[in-house]
Design a protein around this motif. Sequence first.
Motif, mmCIF file in Angstrom:
data_model
loop_
_atom_site.group_PDB
_atom_site.id
_atom_site.type_symbol
_atom_site.label_atom_id
_atom_site.label_comp_id
_atom_site.label_asym_id
_atom_site.label_seq_id
_atom_site.Cartn_x
_atom_site.Cartn_y
_atom_site.Cartn_z
ATOM 1 N N LEU A 82 -7.254 9.102 1.769
ATOM 2 C CA LEU A 82 -5.943 9.497 2.270
ATOM 3 C C LEU A 82 -5.881 10.985 2.620
ATOM 4 C CD1 LEU A 82 -3.540 7.399 0.023
ATOM 5 C CD2 LEU A 82 -4.097 7.052 2.444
ATOM 6 N N ARG A 93 -3.938 2.628 7.471
ATOM 7 C CA ARG A 93 -2.912 2.912 6.458
ATOM 8 C C ARG A 93 -2.275 1.638 5.904
ATOM 9 N NH1 ARG A 93 -0.969 7.604 3.816
ATOM 10 N NH2 ARG A 93 0.435 6.697 2.308
ATOM 11 N N ASP A 94 -2.040 0.643 6.761
ATOM 12 C CA ASP A 94 -1.442 -0.607 6.275
ATOM 13 C C ASP A 94 -2.349 -1.299 5.272
ATOM 14 O OD1 ASP A 94 0.799 -0.200 7.857
ATOM 15 O OD2 ASP A 94 0.062 -1.467 9.496
ATOM 16 N N GLN A 95 -3.645 -1.345 5.575
ATOM 17 C CA GLN A 95 -4.592 -1.979 4.649
ATOM 18 C C GLN A 95 -4.695 -1.187 3.346
ATOM 19 O OE1 GLN A 95 -7.931 -2.044 7.380
ATOM 20 N NE2 GLN A 95 -7.860 -4.295 7.407
ATOM 21 N N VAL A 96 -4.689 0.131 3.448
ATOM 22 C CA VAL A 96 -4.750 0.973 2.248
ATOM 23 C C VAL A 96 -3.503 0.738 1.395
ATOM 24 C CG1 VAL A 96 -4.786 3.350 1.377
ATOM 25 C CG2 VAL A 96 -6.249 2.707 3.283
ATOM 26 N N GLU A 97 -2.333 0.664 2.030
ATOM 27 C CA GLU A 97 -1.087 0.409 1.290
ATOM 28 C C GLU A 97 -1.114 -0.964 0.607
ATOM 29 O OE1 GLU A 97 1.580 2.165 0.334
ATOM 30 O OE2 GLU A 97 0.645 3.926 1.209
ATOM 31 N N GLN A 98 -1.659 -1.973 1.288
ATOM 32 C CA GLN A 98 -1.786 -3.301 0.676
ATOM 33 C C GLN A 98 -2.693 -3.233 -0.544
ATOM 34 O OE1 GLN A 98 -3.207 -5.881 3.772
ATOM 35 N NE2 GLN A 98 -1.212 -5.989 4.804
ATOM 36 N N ILE A 100 -3.282 -0.550 -2.391
ATOM 37 C CA ILE A 100 -2.564 0.191 -3.440
ATOM 38 C C ILE A 100 -1.553 -0.724 -4.127
ATOM 39 C CG2 ILE A 100 -0.950 2.087 -3.897
ATOM 40 C CD1 ILE A 100 -2.378 3.629 -1.597
ATOM 41 N N ASP A 101 -0.832 -1.523 -3.338
ATOM 42 C CA ASP A 101 0.130 -2.479 -3.914
ATOM 43 C C ASP A 101 -0.572 -3.456 -4.850
ATOM 44 O OD1 ASP A 101 2.226 -1.292 -2.538
ATOM 45 O OD2 ASP A 101 2.231 -2.795 -0.920
ATOM 46 N N GLU A 104 -1.551 -1.742 -7.962
ATOM 47 C CA GLU A 104 -0.347 -1.470 -8.752
ATOM 48 C C GLU A 104 0.083 -2.714 -9.539
ATOM 49 O OE1 GLU A 104 3.437 1.414 -7.946
ATOM 50 O OE2 GLU A 104 2.908 -0.020 -6.379
ATOM 51 N N ARG A 111 0.013 3.898 -8.560
ATOM 52 C CA ARG A 111 0.501 4.714 -7.439
ATOM 53 C C ARG A 111 0.851 6.125 -7.907
ATOM 54 N NH1 ARG A 111 2.131 3.380 -2.349
ATOM 55 N NH2 ARG A 111 2.118 1.186 -2.899
ATOM 56 N N HIS A 115 -0.935 9.535 -6.657
ATOM 57 C CA HIS A 115 -0.212 10.680 -6.081
ATOM 58 C C HIS A 115 -0.490 11.959 -6.870
ATOM 59 C CE1 HIS A 115 2.930 8.783 -3.255
ATOM 60 N NE2 HIS A 115 1.790 8.130 -3.191
#
Length: 186
Positions: A82, A93-98, A100-101, A104, A111, A115
């Motif tokens: 990131l 970014r969408d795949q990275v967010e998925q 991370i979700d 989590e 998360r 950060h």
Amino acid sequence: IIESSLRKFEAILSRKASEDFEHKLADMTPEEIEEAFSPVDLGRKSDTVRLNQDARILFEKIKQANQRENMAQCRKLIATYLIRFADEEENNRDQVEQLIDALEQRSPTFRKELHDFMAIDLFYRISKGIASSDLKKTIQGIRKYAFIFEGDSEALYHKDIDRLERKLYSMIREKGMMKQLIRSRQ
């Protein structure tokens, strides 16, 4: 017992870094400031291909660490990814967010820890840039921090980085460079 002393020491270091940054900024020529704001030149096809390959390799490493359920390695790799590619157009970014979700779901604090890890890493890079008089790296670190943590006043070191960013833009206005920098980015 030592918390009060550590807080005072942290405040002194923060103030000193801020003052050092301001003095070094004042000594920069308009050309040096413009150079520090210039994006990485990816004009050559080989540079673009290499960067895309680096991003894919790092993304594959993240997926492998996820399969091994190595949360610490996932956090480190995602933070690296990131920080390095957050402001790129093609950054998955969408795949990275998925991802991370999903992480989590396994660890509810993932998360926040991610950060915090990124904030610490960027603060270290910015501080190191100031200490070594590498204002290009310092400015890039400030800009990446602002991009990643935009509007997050709870992010670690937010006040410190915000103070440096205000000094940076104040100096740019004093040198009458704002329009020039905006034009050079278009």
